[in-house]
Scaffold this motif. Structure first.
Motif, PDB file in Angstrom:
ATOM      1  N   THR A  25       0.842  -1.198   0.000  1.00 15.54           N
ATOM      2  CA  THR A  25       0.000   0.000   0.000  1.00 15.54           C
ATOM      3  C   THR A  25       0.874   1.244   0.000  1.00 15.54           C
ATOM      4  OG1 THR A  25      -1.665  -1.185   1.300  1.00 15.54           O
ATOM      5  CG2 THR A  25      -1.863   1.210   1.192  1.00 15.54           C
ATOM      6  N   PRO A  26       0.599   2.228  -0.867  1.00 13.09           N
ATOM      7  CA  PRO A  26       1.420   3.441  -0.921  1.00 13.09           C
ATOM      8  C   PRO A  26       1.636   4.068   0.454  1.00 13.09           C
ATOM      9  CG  PRO A  26      -0.114   3.427  -2.748  1.00 13.09           C
ATOM     10  CD  PRO A  26      -0.479   2.249  -1.887  1.00 13.09           C
ATOM     11  N   LEU A  27       2.846   4.575   0.656  1.00 10.93           N
ATOM     12  CA  LEU A  27       3.229   5.165   1.936  1.00 10.93           C
ATOM     13  C   LEU A  27       3.339   6.675   1.787  1.00 10.93           C
ATOM     14  CD1 LEU A  27       4.268   4.805   4.883  1.00 10.93           C
ATOM     15  CD2 LEU A  27       6.578   4.638   3.903  1.00 10.93           C
ATOM     16  N   TRP A  28       2.578   7.401   2.609  1.00 11.71           N
ATOM     17  CA  TRP A  28       2.598   8.855   2.622  1.00 11.71           C
ATOM     18  C   TRP A  28       3.355   9.355   3.849  1.00 11.71           C
ATOM     19  CZ3 TRP A  28       0.442  12.202  -1.000  1.00 11.71           C
ATOM     20  CH2 TRP A  28      -0.348  11.600  -1.994  1.00 11.71           C
ATOM     21  N   ARG A  29       4.078  10.436   3.671  1.00 16.86           N
ATOM     22  CA  ARG A  29       4.760  11.103   4.775  1.00 16.86           C
ATOM     23  C   ARG A  29       4.081  12.451   5.011  1.00 16.86           C
ATOM     24  NH1 ARG A  29      10.876  13.591   4.453  1.00 16.86           N
ATOM     25  NH2 ARG A  29      11.128  14.130   6.657  1.00 16.86           N
TER      26      ARG A  29
END
Length: 351
Positions: free
Chosen positions: A256-260
């Motif tokens: 799953t895409p990782l956001w910061r």
């Protein structure tokens, strides 16, 4: 040196043909930032290695860009010192120049400072093949624009960093990690309360109802904090923080895409529907969510006074970094033109 002459020839040939150059060390962060150039060639920094100067009593180390990051840390550890911003490696081949170019800091960043706060000086090769020097080896060495710190986090888009001087710090005499079972809202409240007290906090992590708090410093100070804060002492805490820094913590597993998300530390819960992990006293929040939710995520984070980056995975066409305000974008463009008029260095890695 032979390496510098080789770099100069490669840069001038690329500028003459207006073909992109991909500045690359160990390649451990190739996935970070915008898409890599589909054409052009790699400029491999690993032919330019070695510690140039290190005087432990001065708390400054100067090394060449291609020097393995592990080698830098080993040299410092032998003198009981460290890179206080705890740069992640994300692989065995990480280099000193790559760590500064990426501008990524580990769990200690909230209390010790970011990469740019420790960069004292830099030797840079620009898009014309000319070698430029900025800053020096002491804290108060800047008159005018602080270019050396500007390079931290520039993703190699302004030029090739040949040498870097950074401030280092002594390693803590004592460290301990406390564990608390608490909700997200309560964890944020606790962290902000503790942040205003004279406590030797050097790292924090909340995930799935558990808050981990690292304490570092003099033995008496850490022991006193352990007694006053309560919680459960966590064994093998060094391994926990190393795994968090390198994103080997269970939260970071999966596709799953990782956001910061970067927000004021006092920001309450950000409801996005995805799983979160909170660091830096509440100021850095990692989010697992689809890149198709980019507009919603950035809208929520902007409303809190922060910004969001698509850190790893997902559809990069939504923009990896938060779009810049027009005035700031013009400054970026002018800096890029000044240092790299032919736009050959890592095009597209930032904006």
């Amino acid at each position: 040196m032979q390496a510098i002459q080789q770099f100069r020839e490669q840069v001038r040939q690329a500028a003459a043909g207006k073909t992109p150059l991909r500045i690359r060390g160990g390649g451990t962060k190739d996935w970070y930032g915008g898409p890599l150039p589909s054409s052009g060639e790699i400029l491999d920094t690993r032919i330019h290695t070695g510690v140039v100067d290190y005087e432990p009593t001065e708390l400054v180390i100067t090394a060449r860009c291609g020097t393995p990051l592990a080698e830098i840390e080993a040299v410092l550890a032998a003198q009981n010192q460290m890179l206080a911003f705890e740069p992640p490696h994300f692989g065995d081949g990480a280099t000193f120049g790559g760590a500064v170019a990426a501008g990524l800091s580990g769990p200690r960043r909230a209390t010790s400072g970011a990469v740019r706060d420790f960069v004292l000086g830099a030797t840079l090769m620009d898009g014309k093949g000319e070698v430029l020097k900025f800053g020096g080896q002491v804290m108060k060495n800047v008159a005018g624009y602080d270019v050396s710190r500007l390079l931290a986090g520039s993703m190699g888009t302004l030029g090739l960093m040949l040498e870097l001087s950074v401030k280092v710090l002594p390693r803590a005499v004592r460290e301990a990690t406390l564990r608390f079972e608490t909700s997200e809202i309560e964890a944020i409240r606790m962290l902000n309360t503790w942040g205003g007290q004279p406590l030797p906090i050097s790292g924090s992590c909340w995930h799935q109802g558990v808050l981990a708090l690292r304490l570092s410093g003099a033995r008496a100070a850490v022991d006193a904090a352990v007694r006053s804060l309560g919680g459960q002492v966590m064994p093998d805490c060094a391994s926990f923080w190393a795994h968090l820094r390198e994103q080997r913590h269970a939260f970071f597993e999966g596709d799953t895409p990782l956001w910061r998300l970067s927000v004021p530390s006092t920001t309450g819960a950000i409801v996005t529907g995805g799983e979160q992990l909170i660091e830096w006293g509440g100021a850095q929040r990692w989010l697992r969510a689809s890149s198709s939710d980019a507009a919603m995520i950035r809208r929520l984070v902007a409303a809190a006074g922060g910004h969001a980056s698509l850190f790893r995975g997902g559809d990069k066409t939504v923009g990896v970094f938060q779009p810049l305000a027009p005035a700031v974008a013009r400054i970026h463009e002018r800096l890029k033109t000044a240092f790299d008029p032919a736009t050959i260095f890592n095009p597209g890695r930032m904006f």
